[in-house]
Motif scaffolding. Sequence first.
Motif, PDB file in Angstrom:
ATOM      1  N   LEU A   1       0.828  -1.109   0.184  1.00  0.00           N
ATOM      2  CA  LEU A   1      -0.127   0.092   0.064  1.00  0.00           C
ATOM      3  C   LEU A   1       0.935   1.231   0.107  1.00  0.00           C
ATOM      4  CD1 LEU A   1      -2.751  -1.313   2.450  1.00  0.00           C
ATOM      5  CD2 LEU A   1      -3.140  -0.776   0.269  1.00  0.00           C
ATOM      6  N   ARG A   2       1.904   1.356   0.723  1.00  0.00           N
ATOM      7  CA  ARG A   2       2.618   2.453   0.846  1.00  0.00           C
ATOM      8  C   ARG A   2       3.810   2.638  -0.224  1.00  0.00           C
ATOM      9  NH1 ARG A   2       2.770   1.331   7.272  1.00  0.00           N
ATOM     10  NH2 ARG A   2       0.847   2.536   7.860  1.00  0.00           N
ATOM     11  N   GLU A   3       4.349   1.632  -0.893  1.00  0.00           N
ATOM     12  CA  GLU A   3       5.142   1.414  -1.755  1.00  0.00           C
ATOM     13  C   GLU A   3       4.775   1.468  -3.107  1.00  0.00           C
ATOM     14  OE1 GLU A   3       8.111  -1.455  -0.512  1.00  0.00           O
ATOM     15  OE2 GLU A   3       8.203  -0.643   1.356  1.00  0.00           O
ATOM     16  N   ARG A   4       3.823   0.705  -3.337  1.00  0.00           N
ATOM     17  CA  ARG A   4       3.445   0.495  -4.766  1.00  0.00           C
ATOM     18  C   ARG A   4       2.128   0.839  -5.176  1.00  0.00           C
ATOM     19  NH1 ARG A   4       6.888  -2.746  -7.106  1.00  0.00           N
ATOM     20  NH2 ARG A   4       5.546  -2.673  -8.962  1.00  0.00           N
ATOM     21  N   THR A   5       1.279   1.685  -4.252  1.00  0.00           N
ATOM     22  CA  THR A   5       0.160   2.170  -4.592  1.00  0.00           C
ATOM     23  C   THR A   5       0.033   3.668  -4.528  1.00  0.00           C
ATOM     24  OG1 THR A   5      -0.834   0.164  -3.288  1.00  0.00           O
ATOM     25  CG2 THR A   5      -2.268   2.278  -3.750  1.00  0.00           C
ATOM     26  N   ARG A   6      -0.640   4.151  -5.600  1.00  0.00           N
ATOM     27  CA  ARG A   6      -0.902   5.708  -5.864  1.00  0.00           C
ATOM     28  C   ARG A   6      -2.583   5.839  -5.796  1.00  0.00           C
ATOM     29  NH1 ARG A   6       3.044   5.334  -3.915  1.00  0.00           N
ATOM     30  NH2 ARG A   6       5.343   6.103  -4.539  1.00  0.00           N
ATOM     31  N   ALA A   7      -2.767   7.070  -5.385  1.00  0.00           N
ATOM     32  CA  ALA A   7      -4.219   7.270  -4.967  1.00  0.00           C
ATOM     33  C   ALA A   7      -4.799   8.364  -6.171  1.00  0.00           C
ATOM     34  CB  ALA A   7      -4.495   7.498  -3.778  1.00  0.00           C
ATOM     35  N   TRP A   8      -5.775   8.208  -6.428  1.00  0.00           N
ATOM     36  CA  TRP A   8      -6.740   9.108  -7.477  1.00  0.00           C
ATOM     37  C   TRP A   8      -7.957   9.148  -6.566  1.00  0.00           C
ATOM     38  CZ3 TRP A   8      -6.688  10.206 -13.137  1.00  0.00           C
ATOM     39  CH2 TRP A   8      -5.532   9.944 -13.744  1.00  0.00           C
TER      40      TRP A   8
END
Length: 299
Positions: free
Chosen positions: A190-197
């Motif tokens: 979640l913290r290293e591979r995830t980016r949010a829109w």
Amino acid sequence: MAAVRLIAGKGGVGKTTVASALALAAAGRGERVLLLSTDPTGALGQIFPGVGETVRSVAPGLEVVELARPVVLARWRERFGEEVYRVLRSLLPVERDVLDYLEGVPGLEEEFLLSYLLDAVDSGRYDRILWDAAPTAGTLALLEAQALFYDHLTQAHRLYLKLQGYLKGADPTPLIESWRVLTGRILAMLRERTRAWVVAQPERLPVVQGLELMEALARFGIGLERAVLNRVLPVGACPGCAFYEAKVSEQRVWAQRWRERSPVPVRQLPELASPPLTAAELERLGHLLGEGSDADSHA
């Protein structure tokens, strides 16, 4: 490993449409894409008829799945149920239906929902995963439960290590440690591979909740990539219409708030006469949202 793009926001703002559009556009560029919904009121089946709890190919390069609670809990039983029952049976006079009770343990459903996402990332099948998340409160509850579950498992692991000499029967420490390791890997994903829109409409509640969600995601360690302002009414489309003009004026106020306070570029989508339900319409919408678009804006 696949990159994860989390699409989040208040219910009803168009998260599923945005996620579907981005997924189709990415597949159209030749990427191998998974579109995954964990929204309990998800509408992927309305966009891609027949989509459900089993992964299904809906377009070249695009697979879609809509997860539901029964699927997640069945996954937990398959993976850990027997070992949990064996440990509990060695300590207490319990029957197998104790697993029904354990399925309600806080954090457990979230743990294995996210483990599905982790497995998809690790599988090597996909270049990109679009994650259509639950509405704002559900997304935050999932992330907070995950972090809390990790803390509880860490404490439980330490306690059982201290009591190890007094335990009789099956030793629960390997099971607890395996859950703790799994949770740690999920948090790292979640913290290293995830980016949010984060998606909102230019109205008070979607904008307020969307801005709060951006702050919460940043505190949790999930990087923000874009903010989407959806269903923006065109100016001057109905000259002399008092109601329409008042609505446009109200939208301007909240659109300005969204642009001013968003820490990331804003991409704006117009209000459409009818929802974009065909693959071609969604893919065009995805190109409007895609990397390098001229739609990015700030205050």
